[in-house]
Design an enzyme around this catalytic site. Structure first.
Site, PDB file in Angstrom:
ATOM      1  N   SER A 194      38.487  44.878  45.826  1.00 57.51           N
ATOM      2  CA  SER A 194      39.487  43.939  45.550  1.00 57.51           C
ATOM      3  C   SER A 194      40.251  43.313  46.629  1.00 57.51           C
ATOM      4  O   SER A 194      39.951  43.052  47.416  1.00 57.51           O
ATOM      5  CB  SER A 194      40.028  44.596  44.227  1.00 57.51           C
ATOM      6  OG  SER A 194      41.042  43.655  43.363  1.00 57.51           O
ATOM      7  N   ASP A 249      32.283  39.508  37.092  1.00 54.49           N
ATOM      8  CA  ASP A 249      33.490  40.027  37.830  1.00 54.49           C
ATOM      9  C   ASP A 249      34.427  38.706  38.193  1.00 54.49           C
ATOM     10  O   ASP A 249      33.791  37.628  38.837  1.00 54.49           O
ATOM     11  CB  ASP A 249      33.360  40.675  38.957  1.00 54.49           C
ATOM     12  CG  ASP A 249      34.714  41.154  39.634  1.00 54.49           C
ATOM     13  OD1 ASP A 249      35.912  40.402  39.372  1.00 54.49           O
ATOM     14  OD2 ASP A 249      34.528  41.944  40.919  1.00 54.49           O
ATOM     15  N   HIS A 302      35.031  44.154  37.165  1.00 58.95           N
ATOM     16  CA  HIS A 302      35.732  44.202  38.394  1.00 58.95           C
ATOM     17  C   HIS A 302      35.889  45.597  38.877  1.00 58.95           C
ATOM     18  O   HIS A 302      35.841  46.060  40.025  1.00 58.95           O
ATOM     19  CB  HIS A 302      37.026  43.322  38.420  1.00 58.95           C
ATOM     20  CG  HIS A 302      37.774  43.360  39.621  1.00 58.95           C
ATOM     21  ND1 HIS A 302      37.216  42.926  40.897  1.00 58.95           N
ATOM     22  CD2 HIS A 302      38.801  43.817  40.060  1.00 58.95           C
ATOM     23  CE1 HIS A 302      38.003  43.120  41.797  1.00 58.95           C
ATOM     24  NE2 HIS A 302      39.140  43.710  41.623  1.00 58.95           N
TER      25      HIS A 302
END
Length: 312
Positions: A194, A249, A302
């Site tokens: 991320s 995602d 995610h």
């Protein structure tokens, strides 16, 4: 990371106005991979677990460079990073909430960047791992889509991502420089998930300049776009990049404007959440375009990269 998606989709990009003196990184291709199967599923899984470990406070709170041989292992919450915990590791340094380094837009605050540097004697690598978003301030910073000039010709980077890397740069450079000569055959792997993946992208590009004779590989998971096309092309041309995405995602689609682009190649996990990932589930996409092309989104996707990646 919910804030990243919601805020980013609602913010309009405006023209960057920064004037910043920047040293230009020289383009340098990463030497050929000198370890067998570095891109296979076992390594993709291993470095996903190293990314997960960067969410663990006990790892980040190793605040000072330790004497060589001080056996502080990388440890996670049960079940999060078994491959890492099985390895013989030494944490060189952990860092959390570093101070600003020449931050123009808000010099009054510190930057909440977290991560660690470790030596893995089992897998014969030096690992630099960056934590993803951990609080609301991170998520708000994630959502800023302003760019600033970066350190290659014509390159512009996401302002906040560059700022996070600049905050950690001195700590990382000092730690790696102190120990690299003791493990001269070890390549360096930079990884993160991320926000951490975005920071890792900029870090890998610059670390390749610091150690021109050492392979430096980038494994990033669920990364948003980091900068403009020139920056993406520059990092891609260096080689040694493994950008991993997961079906549905939404974060790799951000910021989602024409002024941003992804590095390549892309390794797209096509399987769903909470199931073991097989080699057949990973689609190699030399020019990218995997999950980005799908209109559906799954925020849980995610958080699942070969296992739960942000749950420590």
């Amino acid at each position: 990371m919910l804030g990243l998606l919601a805020i980013s989709l609602s913010i309009a990009l405006f023209a960057p106005k920064w004037v910043l003196a920047a040293s230009i990184l020289k383009d340098r291709a990463v030497p050929p991979i000198n370890q067998p199967n570095l891109a296979d599923i076992s390594n993709l899984t291993l470095f996903a677990q190293y990314s997960a470990a960067a969410y663990c406070k006990d790892v980040l709170n190793t605040q000072q460079t330790l004497p060589l041989g001080y056996q502080t292992k990388v440890r996670c919450k049960a079940g999060i990073c078994p491959l890492v915990e099985a390895a013989e590791t030494i944490i060189i340094t952990g860092f959390d909430r570093e101070e600003d380094h020449d931050v123009e837009w808000d010099p009054s605050k510190s930057i909440d960047v977290g991560g660690f540097v470790a030596i893995d004697k089992t897998n014969h690598v030096i690992v630099i791992s960056f934590r993803g978003s951990s609080n609301l301030e991170d998520r708000i910073d994630d959502a800023k889509v302003i760019q600033k000039p970066w350190k290659c010709d014509g390159c512009w980077a996401h302002q906040a991502f560059a700022q996070f890397w600049e905050a950690a740069l001195v700590t990382v450079q000092t730690a790696v420089s102190a120990y690299q000569s003791d493990f001269p055959s070890y390549p360096i792997v930079v990884t993160g998930h991320s926000l951490g993946a975005a920071v890792a992208t900029l870090a890998a590009a610059e670390i390749r300049r610091w150690f021109p004779s050492i392979p430096v590989y980038l494994y990033n998971y669920g990364s948003p776009e980091v900068g403009n096309q020139a920056l993406a092309d520059f990092v891609t041309s260096q080689g040694g990049n493994f950008r991993v995405t997961h079906f549905d995602d939404p974060v790799p689609r951000l910021p989602g404007t024409s002024l941003y682009a992804h590095i390549t190649p892309e390794y797209w996990i096509t399987s769903k959440n909470n199931v073991p990932v097989k080699a057949a589930d990973i689609k190699y996409m030399p020019d990218g375009g995997g999950d980005v092309g799908f209109p559906t989104t799954d925020l849980d996707a995610h958080n699942w990269y070969f296992g739960p990646i942000d749950s420590c």
